[in-house]
Scaffold this motif. Structure first.
Motif, PDB file in Angstrom:
ATOM      1  N   ILE A  59     -56.572 -11.672 115.441  1.00 45.56           N
ATOM      2  CA  ILE A  59     -56.847 -13.111 115.372  1.00 45.56           C
ATOM      3  C   ILE A  59     -57.588 -13.440 114.081  1.00 45.56           C
ATOM      4  N   ILE A  60     -58.594 -12.637 113.752  1.00 43.28           N
ATOM      5  CA  ILE A  60     -59.366 -12.875 112.533  1.00 43.28           C
ATOM      6  C   ILE A  60     -58.510 -12.657 111.297  1.00 43.28           C
ATOM      7  N   LEU A  61     -57.658 -11.633 111.307  1.00 46.85           N
ATOM      8  CA  LEU A  61     -56.746 -11.391 110.185  1.00 46.85           C
ATOM      9  C   LEU A  61     -55.784 -12.566 110.014  1.00 46.85           C
ATOM     10  N   GLU A  62     -55.255 -13.065 111.112  1.00 45.75           N
ATOM     11  CA  GLU A  62     -54.365 -14.230 111.051  1.00 45.75           C
ATOM     12  C   GLU A  62     -55.088 -15.432 110.438  1.00 45.75           C
ATOM     13  N   ASN A  63     -56.329 -15.665 110.868  1.00 42.85           N
ATOM     14  CA  ASN A  63     -57.111 -16.767 110.308  1.00 42.85           C
ATOM     15  C   ASN A  63     -57.323 -16.579 108.809  1.00 42.85           C
ATOM     16  N   HIS A  64     -57.563 -15.343 108.397  1.00 45.15           N
ATOM     17  CA  HIS A  64     -57.767 -15.049 106.977  1.00 45.15           C
ATOM     18  C   HIS A  64     -56.501 -15.360 106.171  1.00 45.15           C
ATOM     19  N   ILE A  65     -55.375 -14.908 106.687  1.00 44.55           N
ATOM     20  CA  ILE A  65     -54.109 -15.133 105.977  1.00 44.55           C
ATOM     21  C   ILE A  65     -53.785 -16.618 105.909  1.00 44.55           C
ATOM     22  N   LYS A  66     -53.939 -17.311 107.026  1.00 45.44           N
ATOM     23  CA  LYS A  66     -53.617 -18.742 107.062  1.00 45.44           C
ATOM     24  C   LYS A  66     -54.660 -19.597 106.354  1.00 45.44           C
ATOM     25  N   GLY A  67     -55.850 -19.030 106.132  1.00 46.21           N
ATOM     26  CA  GLY A  67     -56.921 -19.777 105.473  1.00 46.21           C
ATOM     27  C   GLY A  67     -57.043 -19.392 104.013  1.00 46.21           C
ATOM     28  N   CYS A  68     -57.850 -18.383 103.754  1.00 44.79           N
ATOM     29  CA  CYS A  68     -58.169 -17.969 102.383  1.00 44.79           C
ATOM     30  C   CYS A  68     -56.930 -17.583 101.570  1.00 44.79           C
ATOM     31  N   VAL A  69     -56.092 -16.740 102.140  1.00 44.33           N
ATOM     32  CA  VAL A  69     -54.934 -16.254 101.383  1.00 44.33           C
ATOM     33  C   VAL A  69     -54.000 -17.407 101.032  1.00 44.33           C
ATOM     34  N   ARG A  70     -53.660 -18.207 102.015  1.00 44.14           N
ATOM     35  CA  ARG A  70     -52.758 -19.342 101.769  1.00 44.14           C
ATOM     36  C   ARG A  70     -53.330 -20.272 100.701  1.00 44.14           C
ATOM     37  N   ASN A  71     -54.604 -20.606 100.810  1.00 42.62           N
ATOM     38  CA  ASN A  71     -55.224 -21.522  99.863  1.00 42.62           C
ATOM     39  C   ASN A  71     -55.299 -20.940  98.460  1.00 42.62           C
ATOM     40  N   THR A  72     -55.530 -19.645  98.357  1.00 44.25           N
ATOM     41  CA  THR A  72     -55.650 -19.014  97.045  1.00 44.25           C
ATOM     42  C   THR A  72     -54.301 -18.907  96.345  1.00 44.25           C
ATOM     43  N   ILE A  73     -53.266 -18.536  97.083  1.00 40.84           N
ATOM     44  CA  ILE A  73     -51.973 -18.345  96.410  1.00 40.84           C
ATOM     45  C   ILE A  73     -51.266 -19.656  96.099  1.00 40.84           C
ATOM     46  N   LYS A  74     -51.863 -20.772  96.476  1.00 40.52           N
ATOM     47  CA  LYS A  74     -51.312 -22.075  96.079  1.00 40.52           C
ATOM     48  C   LYS A  74     -51.601 -22.379  94.614  1.00 40.52           C
ATOM     49  N   THR A  75     -52.511 -21.624  94.009  1.00 43.03           N
ATOM     50  CA  THR A  75     -52.864 -21.874  92.618  1.00 43.03           C
ATOM     51  C   THR A  75     -51.800 -21.305  91.695  1.00 43.03           C
ATOM     52  N   ASP A  76     -51.849 -21.736  90.442  1.00 38.03           N
ATOM     53  CA  ASP A  76     -50.921 -21.227  89.431  1.00 38.03           C
ATOM     54  C   ASP A  76     -51.489 -20.014  88.697  1.00 38.03           C
ATOM     55  N   ASP A  77     -52.664 -19.574  89.083  1.00 36.63           N
ATOM     56  CA  ASP A  77     -53.323 -18.441  88.438  1.00 36.63           C
ATOM     57  C   ASP A  77     -52.749 -17.140  88.995  1.00 36.63           C
ATOM     58  N   GLU A  78     -51.778 -16.567  88.288  1.00 45.72           N
ATOM     59  CA  GLU A  78     -51.089 -15.357  88.754  1.00 45.72           C
ATOM     60  C   GLU A  78     -52.044 -14.181  88.928  1.00 45.72           C
ATOM     61  N   SER A  79     -53.036 -14.070  88.044  1.00 48.58           N
ATOM     62  CA  SER A  79     -54.004 -12.983  88.146  1.00 48.58           C
ATOM     63  C   SER A  79     -54.796 -13.092  89.445  1.00 48.58           C
ATOM     64  N   LYS A  80     -55.230 -14.296  89.759  1.00 47.23           N
ATOM     65  CA  LYS A  80     -55.985 -14.520  90.996  1.00 47.23           C
ATOM     66  C   LYS A  80     -55.092 -14.273  92.212  1.00 47.23           C
ATOM     67  N   ASN A  81     -53.842 -14.728  92.143  1.00 46.19           N
ATOM     68  CA  ASN A  81     -52.901 -14.507  93.237  1.00 46.19           C
ATOM     69  C   ASN A  81     -52.674 -13.017  93.478  1.00 46.19           C
ATOM     70  N   GLU A  82     -52.534 -12.268  92.398  1.00 50.39           N
ATOM     71  CA  GLU A  82     -52.307 -10.825  92.502  1.00 50.39           C
ATOM     72  C   GLU A  82     -53.515 -10.145  93.142  1.00 50.39           C
TER      73      GLU A  82
END
Length: 97
Positions: A59-82
């Protein structure tokens, strides 16, 4: 765990309730050991605690993916996404061990 604080109060409370139940199960196992209960029964309870912890972790992993990960990879910063993808892979690898 910012994504937990962004979850609704009910979701966070549900996680806390699950963790309290697990805590009670662990205390029950301690009592079983102290009272020299049958080893098989203790092992079954340990398996139940592992399963419950895995569920909470999922549940916590799902929240992390749907929260932090999703929000971070919306950026155009490829280095940050990686970096966030590498962190996610590392986290999943540690979680499933």
């Amino acid at each position: 765990m910012n994504e937990l604080s962004s979850k609704t109060k009910n979701d966070k409370e549900a996680i806390i309730r699950r963790l309290r139940k697990i805590e009670g199960q662990v205390k029950g196992i301690q009592n079983m050991v102290n009272n020299d209960k049958y080893c098989v029964d203790i092992l079954i309870q340990i398996a139940a605690v592992r399963s419950a912890l895995d569920k909470v972790g999922g549940i916590i992993l799902e929240n992390h993916i749907k929260g932090c990960v999703r929000n971070t990879i919306k950026t155009d910063d490829e280095s940050k996404n990686e970096k966030i993808i590498d962190e996610l892979i590392s986290t999943i690898t540690k979680f499933i061990k």
